[in-house]
Design a protein around this motif. Structure first.
Motif, PDB file in Angstrom:
ATOM      1  N   ASP A  73      72.452  33.465 -37.956  1.00 53.54           N
ATOM      2  CA  ASP A  73      72.646  34.905 -38.159  1.00 53.54           C
ATOM      3  C   ASP A  73      72.989  35.204 -39.614  1.00 53.54           C
ATOM      4  O   ASP A  73      72.470  36.165 -40.200  1.00 53.54           O
ATOM      5  N   LEU A  74      73.836  34.396 -40.224  1.00 53.78           N
ATOM      6  CA  LEU A  74      74.196  34.573 -41.637  1.00 53.78           C
ATOM      7  C   LEU A  74      72.953  34.502 -42.520  1.00 53.78           C
ATOM      8  O   LEU A  74      72.746  35.354 -43.389  1.00 53.78           O
ATOM      9  N   ALA A  75      72.112  33.506 -42.288  1.00 52.72           N
ATOM     10  CA  ALA A  75      70.927  33.321 -43.134  1.00 52.72           C
ATOM     11  C   ALA A  75      69.871  34.406 -42.897  1.00 52.72           C
ATOM     12  O   ALA A  75      69.366  34.999 -43.855  1.00 52.72           O
ATOM     13  N   ILE A  76      69.545  34.666 -41.649  1.00 47.25           N
ATOM     14  CA  ILE A  76      68.411  35.546 -41.334  1.00 47.25           C
ATOM     15  C   ILE A  76      68.819  37.017 -41.247  1.00 47.25           C
ATOM     16  O   ILE A  76      68.224  37.872 -41.910  1.00 47.25           O
ATOM     17  N   ASN A  77      69.810  37.312 -40.437  1.00 49.68           N
ATOM     18  CA  ASN A  77      70.148  38.711 -40.143  1.00 49.68           C
ATOM     19  C   ASN A  77      71.091  39.354 -41.141  1.00 49.68           C
ATOM     20  O   ASN A  77      71.129  40.577 -41.240  1.00 49.68           O
ATOM     21  N   LYS A  78      71.850  38.544 -41.852  1.00 55.32           N
ATOM     22  CA  LYS A  78      72.732  39.110 -42.883  1.00 55.32           C
ATOM     23  C   LYS A  78      72.091  38.970 -44.261  1.00 55.32           C
ATOM     24  O   LYS A  78      71.854  39.962 -44.939  1.00 55.32           O
ATOM     25  N   TYR A  79      71.817  37.747 -44.670  1.00 58.26           N
ATOM     26  CA  TYR A  79      71.311  37.524 -46.026  1.00 58.26           C
ATOM     27  C   TYR A  79      69.893  38.065 -46.224  1.00 58.26           C
ATOM     28  O   TYR A  79      69.676  38.981 -47.017  1.00 58.26           O
ATOM     29  N   PHE A  80      68.912  37.508 -45.520  1.00 60.00           N
ATOM     30  CA  PHE A  80      67.530  37.931 -45.759  1.00 60.00           C
ATOM     31  C   PHE A  80      67.307  39.395 -45.396  1.00 60.00           C
ATOM     32  O   PHE A  80      66.573  40.096 -46.089  1.00 60.00           O
ATOM     33  N   ALA A  81      67.943  39.879 -44.347  1.00 63.94           N
ATOM     34  CA  ALA A  81      67.791  41.299 -43.994  1.00 63.94           C
ATOM     35  C   ALA A  81      68.351  42.184 -45.110  1.00 63.94           C
ATOM     36  O   ALA A  81      67.756  43.216 -45.452  1.00 63.94           O
ATOM     37  N   SER A  82      69.471  41.783 -45.714  1.00 62.13           N
ATOM     38  CA  SER A  82      70.045  42.552 -46.825  1.00 62.13           C
ATOM     39  C   SER A  82      69.144  42.510 -48.048  1.00 62.13           C
ATOM     40  O   SER A  82      68.960  43.528 -48.729  1.00 62.13           O
ATOM     41  N   VAL A  83      68.581  41.330 -48.347  1.00 64.98           N
ATOM     42  CA  VAL A  83      67.651  41.214 -49.477  1.00 64.98           C
ATOM     43  C   VAL A  83      66.443  42.118 -49.233  1.00 64.98           C
ATOM     44  O   VAL A  83      66.026  42.864 -50.137  1.00 64.98           O
ATOM     45  N   ASP A  84      65.885  42.081 -48.039  1.00 60.34           N
ATOM     46  CA  ASP A  84      64.699  42.889 -47.739  1.00 60.34           C
ATOM     47  C   ASP A  84      64.977  44.389 -47.839  1.00 60.34           C
ATOM     48  O   ASP A  84      64.091  45.165 -48.177  1.00 60.34           O
ATOM     49  N   LYS A 116      67.055  45.519 -49.997  1.00 57.26           N
ATOM     50  CA  LYS A 116      67.545  45.654 -51.366  1.00 57.26           C
ATOM     51  C   LYS A 116      68.975  46.197 -51.393  1.00 57.26           C
ATOM     52  O   LYS A 116      69.356  46.984 -52.246  1.00 57.26           O
ATOM     53  N   ASP A 117      69.769  45.738 -50.450  1.00 51.99           N
ATOM     54  CA  ASP A 117      71.169  46.129 -50.345  1.00 51.99           C
ATOM     55  C   ASP A 117      71.984  45.101 -51.126  1.00 51.99           C
ATOM     56  O   ASP A 117      72.355  44.046 -50.609  1.00 51.99           O
ATOM     57  N   LEU A 118      72.251  45.420 -52.381  1.00 47.52           N
ATOM     58  CA  LEU A 118      72.883  44.473 -53.293  1.00 47.52           C
ATOM     59  C   LEU A 118      74.257  44.030 -52.805  1.00 47.52           C
ATOM     60  O   LEU A 118      74.566  42.835 -52.787  1.00 47.52           O
ATOM     61  N   GLU A 119      75.088  44.966 -52.405  1.00 50.38           N
ATOM     62  CA  GLU A 119      76.455  44.611 -52.006  1.00 50.38           C
ATOM     63  C   GLU A 119      76.462  43.763 -50.742  1.00 50.38           C
ATOM     64  O   GLU A 119      77.223  42.789 -50.654  1.00 50.38           O
ATOM     65  N   ALA A 120      75.629  44.082 -49.768  1.00 48.86           N
ATOM     66  CA  ALA A 120      75.553  43.282 -48.541  1.00 48.86           C
ATOM     67  C   ALA A 120      74.999  41.893 -48.838  1.00 48.86           C
ATOM     68  O   ALA A 120      75.443  40.904 -48.250  1.00 48.86           O
ATOM     69  N   LEU A 163      75.305  40.241 -51.751  1.00 49.21           N
ATOM     70  CA  LEU A 163      76.349  39.500 -52.464  1.00 49.21           C
ATOM     71  C   LEU A 163      77.517  39.132 -51.561  1.00 49.21           C
ATOM     72  O   LEU A 163      78.197  38.121 -51.802  1.00 49.21           O
ATOM     73  N   ASP A 164      77.733  39.903 -50.513  1.00 55.35           N
ATOM     74  CA  ASP A 164      78.817  39.612 -49.577  1.00 55.35           C
ATOM     75  C   ASP A 164      78.593  38.299 -48.833  1.00 55.35           C
ATOM     76  O   ASP A 164      79.520  37.736 -48.267  1.00 55.35           O
ATOM     77  N   CYS A 165      77.393  37.781 -48.866  1.00 52.91           N
ATOM     78  CA  CYS A 165      77.080  36.498 -48.224  1.00 52.91           C
ATOM     79  C   CYS A 165      77.519  35.302 -49.075  1.00 52.91           C
ATOM     80  O   CYS A 165      77.483  34.163 -48.597  1.00 52.91           O
ATOM     81  N   PHE A 166      77.937  35.537 -50.319  1.00 54.24           N
ATOM     82  CA  PHE A 166      78.266  34.466 -51.266  1.00 54.24           C
ATOM     83  C   PHE A 166      79.756  34.427 -51.589  1.00 54.24           C
ATOM     84  O   PHE A 166      80.390  35.471 -51.737  1.00 54.24           O
ATOM     85  N   HIS A 167      80.287  33.218 -51.759  1.00 54.41           N
ATOM     86  CA  HIS A 167      81.630  33.060 -52.330  1.00 54.41           C
ATOM     87  C   HIS A 167      81.581  33.459 -53.798  1.00 54.41           C
ATOM     88  O   HIS A 167      80.518  33.409 -54.435  1.00 54.41           O
ATOM     89  N   ASP A 168      82.723  33.825 -54.355  1.00 58.06           N
ATOM     90  CA  ASP A 168      82.786  34.259 -55.755  1.00 58.06           C
ATOM     91  C   ASP A 168      82.277  33.194 -56.723  1.00 58.06           C
ATOM     92  O   ASP A 168      81.659  33.508 -57.727  1.00 58.06           O
ATOM     93  N   ASP A 222      82.662  31.340 -43.988  1.00 58.74           N
ATOM     94  CA  ASP A 222      81.576  32.161 -43.441  1.00 58.74           C
ATOM     95  C   ASP A 222      80.665  32.717 -44.533  1.00 58.74           C
ATOM     96  O   ASP A 222      79.993  33.726 -44.344  1.00 58.74           O
ATOM     97  N   LYS A 223      80.630  32.026 -45.698  1.00 56.16           N
ATOM     98  CA  LYS A 223      79.805  32.479 -46.822  1.00 56.16           C
ATOM     99  C   LYS A 223      79.095  31.295 -47.464  1.00 56.16           C
ATOM    100  O   LYS A 223      79.502  30.150 -47.316  1.00 56.16           O
ATOM    101  N   PHE A 224      78.060  31.609 -48.234  1.00 56.28           N
ATOM    102  CA  PHE A 224      77.328  30.566 -48.946  1.00 56.28           C
ATOM    103  C   PHE A 224      78.149  30.053 -50.125  1.00 56.28           C
ATOM    104  O   PHE A 224      78.591  30.838 -50.955  1.00 56.28           O
ATOM    105  N   GLN A 225      78.285  28.752 -50.189  1.00 50.06           N
ATOM    106  CA  GLN A 225      78.903  28.102 -51.345  1.00 50.06           C
ATOM    107  C   GLN A 225      77.814  27.624 -52.300  1.00 50.06           C
ATOM    108  O   GLN A 225      77.948  27.729 -53.503  1.00 50.06           O
TER     109      GLN A 225
END
Length: 132
Positions: free
Chosen positions: A14-25, A27-31, A33-38, A116-119
């Motif tokens: 879900d993190l990879a497909i429904n959160k990350y790629f869906a946000s990229v598609d 073009k939701d920048l904040e969503a 970036l929310d998938c990544f650690h600082d 729960d985020k990409f390192q």
């Protein structure tokens, strides 16, 4: 470094497909970036390109989103290692620019997840790197 597992198999996908790629598609920048650690690291291995830290990843996505009118990630095949917080995904990236040109890429991403985020994200791209 190995991180303690924090997400189930379903949650990792879900993190990879429904959160990350869906946000990229979208073009939701904040969503996105929310998938990544600082202090996350994103590398395009096939072009030796490296973006270290959220500020560098933000700049990369701003440029990427501005370069294409349409971004679609599809046809996913995922392999999940929930015991170690790892995700691998093969997919097609379909990009359309302002002139109507389409770029199709057959890519593979590998993620290391902490909590729960990409390192770390490692991208193998079939064509020219669009994430510069």
């Amino acid at each position: 470094m190995q991180y303690e597992p924090g997400l189930s198999r379903a949650a990792l996908q879900d993190l990879a497909i429904n959160k990350y790629f869906a946000s990229v598609d979208r073009k939701d920048l904040e969503a996105t970036l929310d998938c990544f650690h600082d202090e996350a690291l994103l590398c395009t291995q096939t072009s030796f390109t490296r973006h270290a830290g959220k500020a560098a990843i933000r700049r990369m996505f701003v440029d990427f989103f501005e370069s294409y009118n349409s971004i679609i990630h599809r046809d996913f095949t995922c392999t999940i290692d929930d015991l170690n917080g790892r995700i691998a995904a093969n997919f097609v990236a379909e990009l359309k620019d302002a002139e109507g040109n389409t770029t199709l890429l057959h890519n593979t991403n590998f993620w290391r997840v902490r909590d729960d985020k990409f390192q770390e994200v490692y991208i193998y791209m079939s064509g020219a790197n669009v994430l510069v």
